[in-house]
Write an enzyme that holds these catalytic residues in place. Structure first.
Site, PDB file in Angstrom:
ATOM      1  N   GLY A 433       3.707  54.383 -84.852  1.00  0.00           N
ATOM      2  CA  GLY A 433       4.749  53.359 -84.864  1.00  0.00           C
ATOM      3  C   GLY A 433       4.115  51.999 -85.037  1.00  0.00           C
ATOM      4  CG  ASN A 437      -5.560  47.263 -84.848  1.00  0.00           C
ATOM      5  OD1 ASN A 437      -6.154  48.247 -84.472  1.00  0.00           O
ATOM      6  ND2 ASN A 437      -4.613  47.305 -85.779  1.00  0.00           N
ATOM      7  CD  GLU A 469       1.825  48.563 -80.399  1.00  0.00           C
ATOM      8  OE1 GLU A 469       0.631  48.477 -80.080  1.00  0.00           O
ATOM      9  OE2 GLU A 469       2.457  49.640 -80.380  1.00  0.00           O
ATOM     10  CD  GLU A 491      -0.930  53.698 -75.528  1.00  0.00           C
ATOM     11  OE1 GLU A 491       0.147  53.081 -75.474  1.00  0.00           O
ATOM     12  OE2 GLU A 491      -1.771  53.485 -76.414  1.00  0.00           O
TER      13      GLU A 491
END
Ligand SMILES: [Zn+2]
Length: 1027
Positions: A433, A437, A469, A491
């Site tokens: 998805g 980075n 993110e 996560e």
């Protein structure tokens, strides 16, 4: 990483001691051994990986997992004892007599002297009249090809594998040795987007942490053309061991502790044709011309496919990146661009600033493309959203959302985002998805781009992924788990924050219901025997095992546990503890215990004691309530779905049991809390209390069984006044009773009794839960071809929800909650063929096509409208046309789902093969196509055949163990409920051997089929009577 975006709703160890070394891998305690491995697979350790400290008589051991030591056990005595145990465990493969850890015989670090030195050494030994010693050493010392001296009388010599060139490879573990630490990488890359190849030079500066004769690092699919060490004129030989994707350079003399080394590697490779490493991607621009680009996806273990590196999360370093490009392209990397140089060839070389922070290799990223961007300055960070030029107008929502959330996280965590820029980039062909980075977050187009006209539900999806993110920039990037077994520290947090940040900053997006659905999903997955602890102590070493960590337990159970903890702790303690954790470990790596310690230090409660019971064992508890007057007895047991009834565990949890009663039941202030630590405990309430509802708002990760009487009083209460409980509590009751029916504790008749109240239900959370549960029962019956029951089930659904379905409005709707509800209601109504629904949907579709798509379909209704239209041949063709022409990504995806919902076998086969081929239907969409088809009657067997026939091609695109593979296995097998299918699935996967038979998702699939079988055996008779 956000693994998927297509379905938003969709060892008892009572007391484990503190991990004895809490610091990052290298900074303070270099004298450690990594023993966090399964003892049976424990390879022989090299002497230079162990430092014996005679002065303090301590041998420090890192990360012992289940064998962690207490503080008081840190002395030499117990360390040796513990290590001795390890040797017993591995004694079947290695002779323990040669152990370098033997207390009586500390390790002899035998270097490999030249012949002359050897003679001098012997001479000196003779001179000191130690003939006996010399005789002992000399004859026994032989030299291996790799220059390691071993005593031939002792079989301690590790068995090294052969390198590609036939020489012995000087390392025999899948994890890298801890003797060398990379400090900085200087990367130069020259991609060629015509030949789809690239060349690179990596200059790695490193320091030596223990004396060693080798440097071992990762490299995969790279052809090393030249290697030099220190002085660039001196070439060194690089050995490669492909199965573990490692390369090594050996030295005759020790590299000494503290020494600074430079290894320079030149190499060449192909741009990857899969979705990881440095890979090529393409799209057609508005003129129809093919445009190519190159992008990276390194998590978890693919940085090694782009440059040789120490590709483990604890090997943090700084990076300086240079990329060569043709004019007409731009390049992006983690850091802002520093300068551009024109090369003699006419190509341009962009150089990026060196990263100011240490980061793990999996967070490095670079892109070469012709993207354009929009930009805004937010608290000294330049935030940009990049896309292909045609989609620039779809980037505004992402920029707004990212700006708001960046400000939120900066403030909440008390640590500013550390880089000067933050790019969010939509990549046309991208499997995950999104990927976090550092400074260069990459997304699927469908996870980032949205038109201004799109529905709030479409925007909810984008906001979710951006929030996830961005949270990683702190949880994951700033503080990183030491190894993949603790992936949940990345996560679980990112998932927790994606919901909680949005609930605070964008309450109109109504994430509360979505988060509740996520907790239900996590409970379902964690109720199987094949589940795993959130923090895995068993072996996670192979690429497949690492990939499999990216699953619902890591993400969704992780997030659920954090929510439970947050709601259990006194106000403010959770946040304070997290700020402390981030501050203490910024720039370094952690294990789960570090988090608990930080949370314990800011409050009174021992967070560790409670949370270990939740993170170190798999599964969750079932709390059974029985009441006699004012005495309420609570009993806990492992909620384990098991088809053979033979699997029992003695797992116990510290459960923060919350409850409300009839006198005060819906306001947060009504909530009371009781910690259940033992198997059974008694709680006293007033005799006048009529009923109790446990697990207020379902924030706890457990299921409650109220017994016949308890359920009856709750059902009565709901029938009298539906608002006596919050909508989340009503959803929680519905969820729990279906789960108990699967466990065999309540009959399906009791489930239907509870659902009778739902004819008065109008809230999104309980209705979506009820419909999703009924729909899975319906699909099972449908696939089992129980046609009479299927028809009666339909009548039951119409009876309870038909009126509500018919009363739904088909116009624009602003409330996200109402959009969620009506899309669920109408999708069920139309898919089961309710005339009123299919007529309305068809009319809207025809209006849309006849107006040349100028009369829009409300975003939340597009899926039901398109899917209904796709059931007619003619409309399917016009949808196909719309699919090829639309540039709106969210719309395109809904059209694809509709196309895949066809019941026409030829179309099904065509879509599957086109999806696998790539092109018209991108291969990244294959898992979505497969899961959509599996729900349909016509598709489910065809798609299973397709997966079997094409398994090898599928795993070329999606690695074994990866989230797409987990999804494909689950969707193709989870509706089987017969012995024949069980045997077929078992047979197919067991024949795959290393191509997938060991995956946890295969175990899960087999368990699910057995449980379906059992459910059918138990409930078909009831259903025949009661439906
Ligand atoms: Zn993530």
């Amino acid at each position: 990483m956000e693994p998927h975006t297509h379905t938003l709703l969709n060892m008892c160890r009572a007391s484990l001691p503190r991990n004895m070394i809490e610091n990052s891998m290298f900074e303070e305690e270099p004298d450690v051994v990594d023993l966090a491995k399964d003892s049976t697979a424990f390879p022989a350790l090299e002497p230079d990986e162990v430092v014996y400290e005679p002065r303090s008589s301590r041998l420090l051991v890192r990360g012992l997992g289940e064998n962690d030591l207490d503080d008081e056990e840190e002395d030499y005595e117990s360390s040796a004892r513990l290590l001795g145990m390890s040797f017993i465990n591995r004694s079947s493969t290695h002779n323990p007599s040669s152990s370098p850890y033997n207390r009586q015989a500390p390790p002899r670090l035998c270097s490999c002297p030249s012949a002359r030195m050897l003679v001098v050494g012997v001479f000196i030994l003779v001179l000191v009249a130690s003939m006996a010693m010399a005789l002992y050493f000399l004859p026994g010392c032989t030299f291996t090809k790799v220059g390691v001296c071993a005593n031939s009388s002792t079989p301690m010599e590790p068995s090294y594998p052969n390198s590609t060139n036939g020489e012995l490879f000087p390392w025999n573990e899948i994890r890298l040795p801890a003797s060398v630490r990379p400090v900085n990488y200087d990367l130069s890359l020259t991609p060629n987007l015509t030949s789809m190849t690239f060349t690179g030079r990596t200059v790695i500066n490193m320091t030596i942490l223990h004396d060693t004769k080798r440097i071992v690092l990762h490299s995969s699919e790279l052809i090393i053309t030249k290697a030099t060490f220190q002085d660039k004129s001196v070439e060194v030989k690089v050995l490669e061991y492909k199965p573990w994707q490692q390369i090594a350079v050996s030295f005759l003399e020790d590299l000494k502790v503290g020494q600074v080394c430079v290894l320079t590697l030149d190499y060449a490779a192909n741009l990857s044709h899969t979705y990881d490493g440095f890979y090529n991607s393409s799209y057609n621009d508005k003129t129809g011309a093919k445009r190519v680009l190159a992008a990276t996806q390194f998590e978890p273990q693919a940085a090694r496919k782009a440059f040789p590196c120490f590709d483990e999360p604890a090997f943090k370093a700084t990076f300086l990146v240079r990329i060569t490009r043709e004019p007409g392209y731009i390049t992006l990397s983690n850091m802002p661009q520093a300068k551009t140089t024109t090369l003699p060839s006419g190509l341009l070389e962009d150089e990026f600033e060196q990263t100011g922070v240490n980061m793990s290799t999996y967070l490095v990223a670079f892109i070469v493309a012709n993207f354009t961007s929009i930009t805004r300055n937010v608290s000294n960070t330049l935030v940009s959203v990049y896309s292909v030029p045609e989609k620039k107008e779809h980037t505004h929502y992402a920029l707004d959302t990212a700006s708001t959330l960046l400000h939120f996280y900066n403030t909440f965590f008390h640590i500013d985002y550390p880089l000067r820029k933050l790019d969010l980039v939509a990549i046309p062909d991208f499997l995950a998805g999104a990927m976090e980075n550092w400074g260069l977050i990459t997304f699927r187009e469908t996870s980032l781009l949205v038109g201004n006209q799109s529905s709030p539900l479409d925007k909810q999806l984008i906001a979710n992924v951006v929030a996830h993110e961005l949270a990683h920039q702190w949880f994951g990037n700033l503080v990183t788990m030491r190894w993949w077994n603790d992936l949940w520290l990345n996560e679980g947090f990112a998932t927790y924050w994606q919901y909680t940040s949005l609930m605070t900053e964008f309450p109109q997006l109504d994430l509360g219901n979505v988060f509740l659905g996520v907790r239900f999903k996590a409970l379902a997955k964690d109720s199987l025997n094949s589940s795993h602890p959130v923090s895995v102590s068993s072996q996670v070493t192979t690429p497949e095992q690492v990939s499999e960590m990216f699953d619902s337990v890591t993400y969704e159970k992780g997030a659920s546990l954090l929510l439970m903890l947050k709601t259990t702790l006194p106000d403010g303690q959770f946040r304070k503890g997290l700020i402390k954790y981030l501050d203490k470990y910024r720039g370094s790596n952690t294990v789960t215990e570090d988090l608990w310690n930080s949370l314990t230090q800011v409050g009174q409660e021992s967070v560790s004691d409670m949370m270990r019971t939740w993170t170190l064992q798999n599964g969750f508890p079932l709390v059974t309530v029985s009441r006699k007057g004012g005495h309420v007895t609570l009993t806990q047991e492992h909620f384990l779905l098991s088809a053979d009834n033979a699997t029992h565990t003695s797992n116990l949890w510290h459960i923060p049991v919350t409850y409300v009663n009839d006198s005060c039941s819906s306001a947060p202030s009504c909530r009371q809390i009781f910690t259940l630590r033992n198997k059974t405990a008694t709680l006293n309430v007033s005799d006048s209390v009529k009923w109790l509802k446990f697990n207020y708002m379902n924030t706890g990760f457990y299921i409650v069984h109220y017994g016949d009487e308890g359920w009856a009083t709750l059902i009565d209460a709901l029938k009298t006044d539906i608002n006596t409980l919050t909508p989340h509590d009503r959803a929680s009751l519905i969820h729990n009773i279906f789960a108990l029916s699967r466990l065999g504790r309540v009959s399906f008749r009791q489930v239907l009794n509870l659902l009778d109240y739902a004819t008065n239900e109008t809230e999104t959370a309980p209705l979506t839960e009820a419909l999703s549960q009924l729909s899975s029962v319906y699909r099972l019956l449908d696939k089992r071809q129980e046609q009479r029951l299927v028809a009666r089930m339909k009548v039951y659904i119409w009876g309870h929800f038909g009126q509500l379905m018919d009363s739904q409005d088909w116009g624009e709707e602003e409330s996200v909650s109402k959009q969620e509800l009506r899309s669920v209601l109408l999708e069920m109504a139309c898919s089961l063929g309710r005339q009123n629904c299919t007529d309305q949907a068809t009319a809207l579709f025809d209006q849309w096509t006849n107006s040349n798509q100028t009369k829009p379909i409300p975003g939340d209704l597009q899926r039901v409208v398109f899917s209904t239209a796709a059931q007619s041949d003619l409309r399917w063709l016009s949808l196909m046309e719309a699919y090829s022409s639309t540039t709106y990504d969210s719309e395109k995806r809904k059209i694809l789902q509709a196309l895949a919902s066809t019941q026409d076998p030829q179309s099904i086969v065509w879509i599957l093969s086109t999806g696998l081929e790539g092109g018209i239907i991108q291969t990244q969409e294959l898992p979505l196509v497969i899961s959509t088809m599996s729900d349909g009657f016509a598709g489910h067997l065809l798609v299973w055949d397709f997966v079997k026939e094409n398994w090898d091609r599928i795993i070329e695109k999606f690695p074994v163990g990866s989230y797409p593979i987990q999804s494909i296995i689950k969707s193709t097998t989870s509706q089987f409920s017969t012995q024949t299918h069980l045997e077929e699935v078992q047979g197919f996967f067991s024949n795959l051997k290393e191509r997938g038979s060991q995956m946890r998702s295969v175990q899960e699939a087999l368990e699910t089929i057995r449980l379906n079988q059992l459910w059918m055996d138990r409930n078909l008779p009831t259903l025949r009577i009661w439906l």
